[in-house]
Design an enzyme around this catalytic site. Structure first.
Site, PDB file in Angstrom:
ATOM      1  N   TRP A 160       4.714 -12.816  23.866  1.00  0.00           N
ATOM      2  CA  TRP A 160       4.859 -14.065  24.608  1.00  0.00           C
ATOM      3  C   TRP A 160       3.599 -14.897  24.606  1.00  0.00           C
ATOM      4  O   TRP A 160       3.621 -16.067  24.922  1.00  0.00           O
ATOM      5  CB  TRP A 160       5.315 -13.789  26.046  1.00  0.00           C
ATOM      6  CG  TRP A 160       6.626 -13.087  26.044  1.00  0.00           C
ATOM      7  CD1 TRP A 160       6.879 -11.786  26.380  1.00  0.00           C
ATOM      8  CD2 TRP A 160       7.885 -13.629  25.623  1.00  0.00           C
ATOM      9  NE1 TRP A 160       8.197 -11.497  26.192  1.00  0.00           N
ATOM     10  CE2 TRP A 160       8.838 -12.591  25.741  1.00  0.00           C
ATOM     11  CE3 TRP A 160       8.292 -14.873  25.155  1.00  0.00           C
ATOM     12  CZ2 TRP A 160      10.193 -12.783  25.412  1.00  0.00           C
ATOM     13  CZ3 TRP A 160       9.625 -15.064  24.830  1.00  0.00           C
ATOM     14  CH2 TRP A 160      10.557 -14.022  24.960  1.00  0.00           C
ATOM     15  N   HIS A 176      -7.790 -16.859  18.967  1.00  0.00           N
ATOM     16  CA  HIS A 176      -9.150 -17.330  19.257  1.00  0.00           C
ATOM     17  C   HIS A 176      -9.961 -17.274  17.965  1.00  0.00           C
ATOM     18  O   HIS A 176      -9.469 -16.770  16.941  1.00  0.00           O
ATOM     19  CB  HIS A 176      -9.816 -16.516  20.377  1.00  0.00           C
ATOM     20  CG  HIS A 176      -9.731 -15.016  20.226  1.00  0.00           C
ATOM     21  ND1 HIS A 176     -10.267 -14.138  21.120  1.00  0.00           N
ATOM     22  CD2 HIS A 176      -9.168 -14.234  19.260  1.00  0.00           C
ATOM     23  CE1 HIS A 176     -10.056 -12.884  20.736  1.00  0.00           C
ATOM     24  NE2 HIS A 176      -9.380 -12.916  19.606  1.00  0.00           N
ATOM     25  N   ARG A 202      -1.713 -20.568  20.672  1.00  0.00           N
ATOM     26  CA  ARG A 202      -1.248 -19.757  21.800  1.00  0.00           C
ATOM     27  C   ARG A 202       0.168 -20.151  22.177  1.00  0.00           C
ATOM     28  O   ARG A 202       0.469 -21.334  22.331  1.00  0.00           O
ATOM     29  CB  ARG A 202      -2.163 -19.943  23.002  1.00  0.00           C
ATOM     30  CG  ARG A 202      -3.467 -19.257  22.715  1.00  0.00           C
ATOM     31  CD  ARG A 202      -4.414 -19.285  23.857  1.00  0.00           C
ATOM     32  NE  ARG A 202      -5.689 -18.759  23.353  1.00  0.00           N
ATOM     33  CZ  ARG A 202      -6.771 -18.643  24.060  1.00  0.00           C
ATOM     34  NH1 ARG A 202      -6.763 -19.015  25.320  1.00  0.00           N
ATOM     35  NH2 ARG A 202      -7.859 -18.150  23.517  1.00  0.00           N
ATOM     36  N   GLN A 216     -11.541 -24.125  18.912  1.00  0.00           N
ATOM     37  CA  GLN A 216     -12.637 -23.415  19.566  1.00  0.00           C
ATOM     38  C   GLN A 216     -13.847 -23.428  18.650  1.00  0.00           C
ATOM     39  O   GLN A 216     -13.741 -23.719  17.450  1.00  0.00           O
ATOM     40  CB  GLN A 216     -12.251 -21.950  19.829  1.00  0.00           C
ATOM     41  CG  GLN A 216     -11.221 -21.764  20.926  1.00  0.00           C
ATOM     42  CD  GLN A 216     -11.051 -20.293  21.292  1.00  0.00           C
ATOM     43  OE1 GLN A 216     -11.296 -19.412  20.461  1.00  0.00           O
ATOM     44  NE2 GLN A 216     -10.633 -20.035  22.516  1.00  0.00           N
ATOM     45  N   VAL A 259     -17.249  -8.070  25.040  1.00  0.00           N
ATOM     46  CA  VAL A 259     -18.642  -8.249  25.475  1.00  0.00           C
ATOM     47  C   VAL A 259     -18.928  -7.386  26.707  1.00  0.00           C
ATOM     48  O   VAL A 259     -18.042  -7.058  27.491  1.00  0.00           O
ATOM     49  CB  VAL A 259     -18.954  -9.737  25.806  1.00  0.00           C
ATOM     50  CG1 VAL A 259     -19.164 -10.541  24.527  1.00  0.00           C
ATOM     51  CG2 VAL A 259     -17.869 -10.358  26.670  1.00  0.00           C
ATOM     52  N   ALA A 313     -22.391 -13.243  21.983  1.00  0.00           N
ATOM     53  CA  ALA A 313     -21.291 -14.027  21.419  1.00  0.00           C
ATOM     54  C   ALA A 313     -20.831 -15.013  22.475  1.00  0.00           C
ATOM     55  O   ALA A 313     -21.026 -14.796  23.671  1.00  0.00           O
ATOM     56  CB  ALA A 313     -20.136 -13.119  21.008  1.00  0.00           C
TER      57      ALA A 313
HETATM   58  N1  DAH Z   1     -12.274 -15.539  22.690  1.00  0.00           N
HETATM   59  C1  DAH Z   1     -12.300 -15.909  24.095  1.00  0.00           C
HETATM   60  C2  DAH Z   1     -11.049 -16.724  24.433  1.00  0.00           C
HETATM   61  O1  DAH Z   1     -10.451 -17.274  23.564  1.00  0.00           O
HETATM   62  C3  DAH Z   1     -13.522 -16.717  24.407  1.00  0.00           C
HETATM   63  C4  DAH Z   1     -14.752 -15.904  24.320  1.00  0.00           C
HETATM   64  C5  DAH Z   1     -15.218 -15.238  25.450  1.00  0.00           C
HETATM   65  C6  DAH Z   1     -15.442 -15.744  23.147  1.00  0.00           C
HETATM   66  C7  DAH Z   1     -16.336 -14.471  25.402  1.00  0.00           C
HETATM   67  C8  DAH Z   1     -16.579 -14.986  23.076  1.00  0.00           C
HETATM   68  C9  DAH Z   1     -17.035 -14.352  24.234  1.00  0.00           C
HETATM   69  O2  DAH Z   1     -17.266 -14.836  21.958  1.00  0.00           O
HETATM   70  O3  DAH Z   1     -18.171 -13.596  24.183  1.00  0.00           O
HETATM   71  O4  DAH Z   1     -10.715 -16.815  25.579  1.00  0.00           O
END
Ligand code: DAH
Length: 349
Positions: A160, A176, A202, A216, A259, A313
């Site tokens: 979903w 992402h 999404r 992003q 992370v 990151a």
């Molecule tokens: N990938 C996460 C999202 O789409 C965003 C993100 C959060 C990226 C923390 C990162 C990170 O690199 O360290 O919600």
């Protein structure tokens, strides 16, 4: 009987002259010529039929017929000169170009605000030593989830929330830009410093702050001795570049599986100076994205030794950044293709 041939000639002359006078175009003239003087024309056939006339009429018919033929040929020639001159005049008038008219303004294209923001961010990060790289939008669940320490039962993996291109094969539209972390680290040894702009998808209901496709920018730095202070420094510098030198940044604890520790980071609202307004929804802060120190499991998954290397990151929503900076209140405006919206971001080159 003599009068018969003469009468025929007179009759042909009368009709031919009237019709020639009425011929107004070159096409009319051609038709007239065919009707009287052409191979099957009346005058031609008349002259060809002389032999079948009684002997006493032949001289009159022959002389009269030939005279008529010469007369009509001369008249046709004269008419042709007049009509072709008129025809030329007409074409010149119709095809005339008014060289004094102003030219038509071509519609000039301009970069989309999302592209501009990506360019701007790439430049900001390039000055801090980050290379811009791109990754696939159709991704494997392996890179989109597994490498990033996102467990099999994580809600984001649910059908979903994720567009599955192939469910048994676990091929997805990336949710992402983070999957490029694994792809980049797998193909090189540290030090790593990259940013990854691009589309993500999404499967969720659309509203003013949710789109099924958005952009992003991922950031990743891995080396010896990288600390949270480096992360804060890099993101604070980016915020100052984007929003001006007086901005303050805020980092709060948050959770992302890839992370540890994880944070969300925000910049104080440049529009109200942190007092609270429509753009920051009264909070004084604009949330820019998630970040953190790369999880040891992620480093291990790509073959890096977490006892030797560390990294940070982060992930930013591109549309969100533009919304925050320009006071746009509906994310759907970016993909709606309304020029009245897009033109506000276009600057003359
Ligand atoms: N990938 C996460 C999202 O789409 C965003 C993100 C959060 C990226 C923390 C990162 C990170 O690199 O360290 O919600």
């Amino acid at each position: 009987m003599m009068t018969d041939a003469q009468a025929t000639i007179d009759d042909m002359r009368a009709r031919a002259e009237t019709e020639l006078g009425a011929a107004g175009t070159m096409d009319d003239l051609t038709a007239w010529e065919r009707a009287y003087l052409g191979a099957q024309g009346e005058v031609t056939l008349f002259l060809r039929g002389l032999a079948s006339l009684p002997a006493n009429q032949r001289p009159i018919a022959g002389r009269g017929g030939n005279a008529l033929k010469n007369e009509l040929t001369a008249a046709w020639e004269a008419r042709r000169v007049v009509l072709s001159a008129a025809d030329l005049q007409q074409r010149l008038a119709n095809d005339a170009v008014d060289v004094t008219l102003p030219g038509r303004q071509p519609i000039l294209g301009a970069s989309h605000p999302v592209s501009r923001m990506i360019d701007e961010l790439s430049e900001i990060f390039a000055l801090m030593g980050f290379q811009t790289v791109f990754g696939p939008e159709v991704e494997t669940a392996h890179y989109n989830f597994d490498v990033l320490n996102i467990p099999k039962d994580h809600p984001a993996r649910d059908v979903w929330d994720t567009f599955y291109v192939d469910l048994p094969g676990e091929i997805v539209l990336r949710t992402h830009t983070s999957p490029m972390q694994g792809r980049v680290m797998e193909r090189q040894d540290p030090p790593v410093r990259v940013v990854v702009p691009g589309r993500v998808y999404r499967y969720e209901a659309q509203d003013a702050s949710h789109e099924w496709m958005l952009h992003q920018l991922e950031g990743l730095a891995v080396d010896r001795n990288i600390t949270l202070a480096d992360l804060k420094g890099v993101l604070s510098e980016m915020a100052r570049q984007l929003f001006g030198p007086d901005r303050r940044t805020r980092f709060r604890c948050d959770f992302f599986p890839f992370v540890e520790p994880g944070v969300d980071f925000a910049v104080d609202c440049a529009i109200c100076g942190g007092a609270g307004c429509r753009v920051c929804k009264g909070t004084g802060w604009l949330e820019m994205g998630g970040a953190g120190m790369v999880h040891p499991n992620v480093l291990r998954n790509v073959g890096y030794d977490p006892d030797v290397y560390s990294g940070f990151a982060f992930g930013l929503g591109i549309e969100r950044l533009i919304m925050m900076r320009s006071g746009v209140d509906d994310i759907r405006a970016f993909a709606a293709n309304d020029l009245r919206f897009l033109r506000q971001f276009a600057r003359a080159a």
